[in-house]
Scaffold this motif. Structure first.
Motif, mmCIF file in Angstrom:
data_model
loop_
_atom_site.group_PDB
_atom_site.id
_atom_site.type_symbol
_atom_site.label_atom_id
_atom_site.label_comp_id
_atom_site.label_asym_id
_atom_site.label_seq_id
_atom_site.Cartn_x
_atom_site.Cartn_y
_atom_site.Cartn_z
ATOM 1 N N PHE B 363 0.830 -1.198 0.000
ATOM 2 C CA PHE B 363 0.000 0.000 0.000
ATOM 3 C C PHE B 363 0.872 1.258 0.000
ATOM 4 C CE2 PHE B 363 -1.751 3.536 2.377
ATOM 5 C CZ PHE B 363 -2.828 3.842 1.573
ATOM 6 N N CYS B 364 1.853 1.293 0.892
ATOM 7 C CA CYS B 364 2.659 2.513 1.049
ATOM 8 C C CYS B 364 3.501 2.800 -0.189
ATOM 9 C CB CYS B 364 3.604 2.384 2.234
ATOM 10 S SG CYS B 364 2.781 2.362 3.810
ATOM 11 N N ASN B 365 4.100 1.772 -0.769
ATOM 12 C CA ASN B 365 5.070 2.016 -1.838
ATOM 13 C C ASN B 365 4.469 1.948 -3.228
ATOM 14 O OD1 ASN B 365 7.012 2.315 0.019
ATOM 15 N ND2 ASN B 365 8.055 0.387 -0.349
ATOM 16 N N ILE B 366 3.396 1.197 -3.394
ATOM 17 C CA ILE B 366 2.868 1.016 -4.750
ATOM 18 C C ILE B 366 1.543 1.742 -4.934
ATOM 19 C CG2 ILE B 366 2.233 -0.693 -6.506
ATOM 20 C CD1 ILE B 366 5.122 -0.868 -5.553
ATOM 21 N N ILE B 367 0.634 1.581 -3.997
ATOM 22 C CA ILE B 367 -0.706 2.119 -4.237
ATOM 23 C C ILE B 367 -0.768 3.611 -3.918
ATOM 24 C CG2 ILE B 367 -3.139 1.925 -3.583
ATOM 25 C CD1 ILE B 367 -2.463 -1.105 -3.053
ATOM 26 N N ALA B 368 -0.354 3.990 -2.719
ATOM 27 C CA ALA B 368 -0.519 5.391 -2.307
ATOM 28 C C ALA B 368 0.156 6.384 -3.264
ATOM 29 C CB ALA B 368 -0.012 5.560 -0.879
ATOM 30 N N PRO B 369 1.403 6.141 -3.698
ATOM 31 C CA PRO B 369 2.066 7.163 -4.535
ATOM 32 C C PRO B 369 1.425 7.345 -5.911
ATOM 33 C CG PRO B 369 3.659 5.623 -3.634
ATOM 34 C CD PRO B 369 2.325 5.049 -3.383
ATOM 35 N N GLN B 370 0.537 6.431 -6.333
ATOM 36 C CA GLN B 370 -0.070 6.596 -7.657
ATOM 37 C C GLN B 370 -0.885 7.884 -7.745
ATOM 38 O OE1 GLN B 370 1.141 4.736 -9.911
ATOM 39 N NE2 GLN B 370 2.142 3.539 -8.310
ATOM 40 N N ILE B 371 -1.190 8.449 -6.605
ATOM 41 C CA ILE B 371 -1.913 9.717 -6.579
ATOM 42 C C ILE B 371 -1.117 10.808 -7.292
ATOM 43 C CG2 ILE B 371 -0.989 10.561 -4.386
ATOM 44 C CD1 ILE B 371 -3.803 11.393 -3.639
ATOM 45 N N LEU B 372 0.195 10.611 -7.371
ATOM 46 C CA LEU B 372 1.045 11.638 -7.974
ATOM 47 C C LEU B 372 0.909 11.716 -9.486
ATOM 48 C CD1 LEU B 372 4.274 11.090 -5.845
ATOM 49 C CD2 LEU B 372 2.505 12.800 -5.542
ATOM 50 N N TRP B 373 0.166 10.795 -10.081
ATOM 51 C CA TRP B 373 -0.088 10.922 -11.521
ATOM 52 C C TRP B 373 -0.886 12.183 -11.804
ATOM 53 C CZ3 TRP B 373 2.224 8.305 -15.240
ATOM 54 C CH2 TRP B 373 2.733 7.034 -14.967
ATOM 55 N N SER B 374 -1.669 12.601 -10.823
ATOM 56 C CA SER B 374 -2.539 13.752 -11.048
ATOM 57 C C SER B 374 -1.764 15.059 -10.870
ATOM 58 C CB SER B 374 -3.705 13.687 -10.063
ATOM 59 O OG SER B 374 -4.081 14.976 -9.678
ATOM 60 N N ARG B 375 -1.879 15.932 -11.874
ATOM 61 C CA ARG B 375 -1.191 17.229 -11.801
ATOM 62 C C ARG B 375 -1.626 18.006 -10.580
ATOM 63 N NH1 ARG B 375 -1.848 18.537 -17.454
ATOM 64 N NH2 ARG B 375 0.134 18.172 -18.482
ATOM 65 N N ARG B 376 -2.936 17.950 -10.330
ATOM 66 C CA ARG B 376 -3.492 18.713 -9.231
ATOM 67 C C ARG B 376 -2.896 18.255 -7.898
ATOM 68 N NH1 ARG B 376 -6.225 22.519 -8.569
ATOM 69 N NH2 ARG B 376 -5.994 22.800 -10.798
ATOM 70 N N MET B 377 -2.720 16.939 -7.761
ATOM 71 C CA MET B 377 -2.174 16.420 -6.507
ATOM 72 C C MET B 377 -0.698 16.761 -6.381
ATOM 73 S SD MET B 377 -4.465 15.099 -4.773
ATOM 74 C CE MET B 377 -6.127 15.444 -5.216
ATOM 75 N N ARG B 378 0.012 16.720 -7.513
ATOM 76 C CA ARG B 378 1.436 17.080 -7.473
ATOM 77 C C ARG B 378 1.628 18.530 -7.068
ATOM 78 N NH1 ARG B 378 2.183 14.306 -12.403
ATOM 79 N NH2 ARG B 378 2.300 16.242 -13.564
ATOM 80 N N ASN B 379 0.585 19.345 -7.235
ATOM 81 C CA ASN B 379 0.698 20.748 -6.886
ATOM 82 C C ASN B 379 0.176 21.063 -5.505
ATOM 83 O OD1 ASN B 379 1.735 22.742 -8.974
ATOM 84 N ND2 ASN B 379 0.711 21.154 -10.136
ATOM 85 N N SER B 380 -0.225 20.023 -4.795
ATOM 86 C CA SER B 380 -0.723 20.273 -3.453
ATOM 87 C C SER B 380 0.372 19.911 -2.463
ATOM 88 C CB SER B 380 -1.976 19.436 -3.224
ATOM 89 O OG SER B 380 -2.148 19.230 -1.849
ATOM 90 N N VAL B 381 0.847 20.911 -1.732
ATOM 91 C CA VAL B 381 1.955 20.671 -0.803
ATOM 92 C C VAL B 381 1.588 19.650 0.270
ATOM 93 C CG1 VAL B 381 3.551 21.777 0.795
ATOM 94 C CG2 VAL B 381 2.959 22.895 -1.332
ATOM 95 N N GLY B 394 6.874 3.076 4.130
ATOM 96 C CA GLY B 394 6.820 1.904 3.251
ATOM 97 C C GLY B 394 8.197 1.344 2.974
ATOM 98 N N MET B 395 9.167 2.236 2.762
ATOM 99 C CA MET B 395 10.502 1.734 2.446
ATOM 100 C C MET B 395 11.143 1.074 3.655
ATOM 101 S SD MET B 395 10.941 1.926 -0.675
ATOM 102 C CE MET B 395 12.633 1.386 -0.766
ATOM 103 N N TRP B 396 10.801 1.541 4.844
ATOM 104 C CA TRP B 396 11.319 0.857 6.037
ATOM 105 C C TRP B 396 10.693 -0.532 6.130
ATOM 106 C CZ3 TRP B 396 9.933 -1.446 10.582
ATOM 107 C CH2 TRP B 396 10.985 -1.660 11.498
ATOM 108 N N LEU B 397 9.374 -0.589 5.875
ATOM 109 C CA LEU B 397 8.681 -1.886 5.914
ATOM 110 C C LEU B 397 9.253 -2.842 4.879
ATOM 111 C CD1 LEU B 397 4.980 -0.750 6.302
ATOM 112 C CD2 LEU B 397 6.324 -2.050 7.953
ATOM 113 N N GLU B 398 9.613 -2.283 3.706
ATOM 114 C CA GLU B 398 10.169 -3.143 2.662
ATOM 115 C C GLU B 398 11.410 -3.860 3.169
ATOM 116 O OE1 GLU B 398 11.461 -1.567 -1.355
ATOM 117 O OE2 GLU B 398 13.225 -2.667 -0.669
#
Lengths: 179, 469
Positions: B363-381, B394-398
């Motif tokens: 979830f942390c490494n694969i699913i959640a970051p897919q939100i960054l495909w959206s321009r609008r989300m990439r522009n939200s701090v 997620g990377m610690w869990l990995e």
């Protein structure tokens, strides 16, 4: 050009606001036969090395040779210790397990190359912690300075002033004993 | 539309968000002087904000907890950690890999992006490099103290000794010693060399005697000579060229610690690229976690613009997908190898006692970051900040999943066991986070956190027009 120390020689320094002005002045001064001592800028200005007549740095060659030394040292260390001095049987692997020596040899190549290049940089630039050098005003902030050597009577200050003015110099200072 | 209103404005048309002219790497209106003033003032003249003291106090307290935990370890022995057979590698290696990975983004930003002429890196490279150094320092603590007798850590290096023994160079753990110490030395040098011209700026602007003397010594007599710059630039590029293969080699070697073993789940050729991508992924997440509050609290939105944050988000998205490919391949190998141990390992990972960790990491490494495909989300701090936090976890869990699930049930069912970190494992891990943050606070207070001289070069007026010959 020497390495940057100018003892018992008078100098004339002109301040500029923009790097284009500095480069223009340096080019003209060189064309007019003046001897450029050095230029001082708040950041590396592209094209300045050519304008003041600097040759490409030989540091890359030093780094290459240092890297080769590191590679040689790394391989020699591993082969001598693991094959000759203390041949140790680990899981039946050959004493000279050459492919397994690559990582350490690579790291030592990088280490030697980096360390020696930096030491040479500091030594050639004479940078050391107790260095006491003249620093021109605001040259580490927003001013560009061109320094001409005024070695003997042939130095024509009026001619230099014309060049400086044309390039838009803010002020010109003269001094002796450049350290 | 002027650039100034971009961040205050409510709505920006989507297709304009990625325009470099809309969000430049440095807001217009700055001159050499204002760049110098703004960055050097943080170290020299601005009053230290109260938040700095509070943050530093908390981080320092956690760092003290680290030293207490380490003292306890030295007094009692490594038994206070939760390690035992079959899981003989636990938090120590997990945290080592996690911290080193975080460090890699700093080198990527400072070296690889320099070679690729990505000038947006300029405003973030200084603190990303600082982050690298502090992360490597935290990483180094674990293997050194895992030896149990850290005062004998020099035995790891080849030196002529009375025992007439040499290290075993066929062991990847030995390669680690060389890789990590070289990485630490070269990163420290790269950072220091980059700081010299800025130390000179601070020296010339410091009002206090102590500031002039200390920054003066660190500047080593730098005065911006053309001849010096000429060599300096050559050396800087050289170091970048050396650091680039170095950073790839370091995480490759770290992954060799696993792959050289024949443990199911470790013995895979995908590991080196997958580890390197994971390192950069985690590192960029950490840069975002640090950059977002720093630019806010120090008012550096002019220098660290939305363009930087968006670019980092894109790199995270890309490396995250590579990591996702790695996970897919691990599962594929489990099936395609037709090896019963490999197959069992991956089934055990997905459905065994540690399954919640595995699915949390997916979830942390694969699913959640897919939100960054959206321009609008990439522009939200806030979205970027939260995604970066999720990726860090997620990377610690990995690393936890890779280390623990492979070891706890291997070939012999009679020696299966479970592993959990002890109190001291956690206090040491959280303590290193405290040490890392405390060092960063000191860095922000006393050193120029953005490279002043490199910022001057990206000002529009610094582009010299070619003279007509």
């Amino acid at each position: 050009m020497g390495n940057g120390e100018l003892k018992n020689v008078r100098y004339t320094a002109a301040y500029f606001r923009r790097e284009e002005d500095l480069i223009a002045a340096a080019r003209e001064a060189r064309a007019a036969g003046f001897e450029i001592h050095d230029a001082f800028t708040p950041f590396p200005v592209h094209g300045l090395d050519e304008a003041v007549g600097l040759r490409p740095s030989r540091l890359t060659w030093i780094a290459l040779i240092a890297g080769a030394m590191g590679l040689g040292a790394g391989l020699a260390l591993q082969i001598w210790t693991s094959v000759y001095d203390w041949p140790l049987n680990v899981g039946g692997k050959p004493f000279n397990s050459f492919p397994l020596f690559i990582p350490v040899a690579f790291e030592l190549t990088v280490l030697f190359s980096g360390l020696i290049a930096i030491c040479v940089l500091l030594a050639r630039n004479r940078l050391w912690i107790f260095s006491k050098r003249l620093v021109f005003d605001r040259v580490t902030d927003d001013r560009f300075v061109l320094v001409l050597k005024a070695r003997d009577a042939s130095f024509d200050i009026n001619k230099a002033m014309v060049i400086f003015d044309r390039a838009g110099a803010l002020r010109v200072i003269e001094g002796d004993q450049f350290v | 539309m002027s650039t100034k209103d971009i961040e205050t404005q409510e709505y920006i048309p989507d297709h304009l968000l990625d325009e470099p002219t809309i969000t430049p790497v440095i807001r217009p209106g700055h001159t050499f002087g204002t760049v110098t003033d703004k960055i050097s003032a943080i170290a020299l003249t601005r009053k230290t904000p109260r938040g700095w003291y509070i943050g530093f106090a908390i981080a320092f307290a956690l760092a003290m907890m680290l030293f207490y935990s380490l003292a306890q370890l030295v007094l009692v022995g490594t038994g206070i950690w939760g390690l035992n057979v079959p899981v003989a590698w636990g938090f120590a290696i997990i945290n080592l890999v996690w911290w080193i990975g975080i460090g890699h983004a700093g080198t990527l930003i400072s070296a690889i992006l320099l070679l690729l002429r990505q000038n947006w890196r300029t405003s973030i490279n200084r603190f990303a490099e600082a982050m690298t150094l502090f992360a490597v320092a935290c990483a180094g603590i674990f293997p050194v103290f895992h030896t149990g007798r850290p005062w004998l850590a020099y035995w790891l290096f080849p030196y002529p000794n009375t025992m007439k023994m040499w290290p075993n160079f066929r062991s990847p753990l030995m390669w680690d010693v060389f890789a990590i110490s070289t990485y630490a030395s070269v990163s420290a040098l790269f950072w220091f060399i980059g700081l010299i011209p800025d130390f000179a700026t601070l020296r010339d602007r410091a009002r206090s005697r102590s500031g002039q003397v200390i920054y003066g010594m660190l500047a080593m007599g730098w005065r911006g000579s053309a001849r010096h710059w000429h060599r300096y630039e050559t050396a800087y590029l050289l170091l970048a060229g050396l650091a680039t293969p170095l950073v790839l080699s370091v995480h490759t070697v770290i992954s060799f610690d696993f792959t050289i073993g024949i443990t199911p789940g470790w013995h895979a050729t995908i590991f080196p690229p997958y580890f390197v991508a994971g390192a950069i992924y985690a590192g960029f997440a950490m840069v975002l976690i640090l950059a977002i509050p720093i630019r806010k609290f120090y008012g550096l939105e002019d220098f660290i613009t939305m363009r930087h944050l968006r670019n980092m988000a894109k790199i995270m998205l890309a490396t995250g997908l590579i990591v996702g490919y790695g996970y897919m391949m691990e599962a594929f190998f489990g099936w395609y190898s037709a090896n019963q141990y490999e197959g069992f390992m991956i089934r055990n990972r997905m459905t065994g006692p540690y399954a919640p960790f595995y699915w949390a990491l997916i979830f942390c490494n694969i699913i959640a970051p897919q939100i960054l495909w959206s321009r609008r989300m990439r522009n939200s701090v806030p979205v970027l900040f939260i995604t970066a936090l999720i990726v860090s976890v997620g990377m610690w869990l990995e690393r936890f999943v890779i280390v623990v699930t492979s070891l706890h049930r291997d070939y012999l069912p009679s020696s299966w066991g479970m592993y959990r970190g002890s109190f001291w494992d956690w206090s040491t891990f959280i303590g290193t986070i405290g040490l890392f943050v405390a060092l960063l606070f000191l860095f922000l207070r006393f050193l120029p956190m953005i490279s002043i001289f490199e910022m001057r070069t990206i000002l529009p007026q610094a582009e010299v027009k070619e003279a007509k010959e």
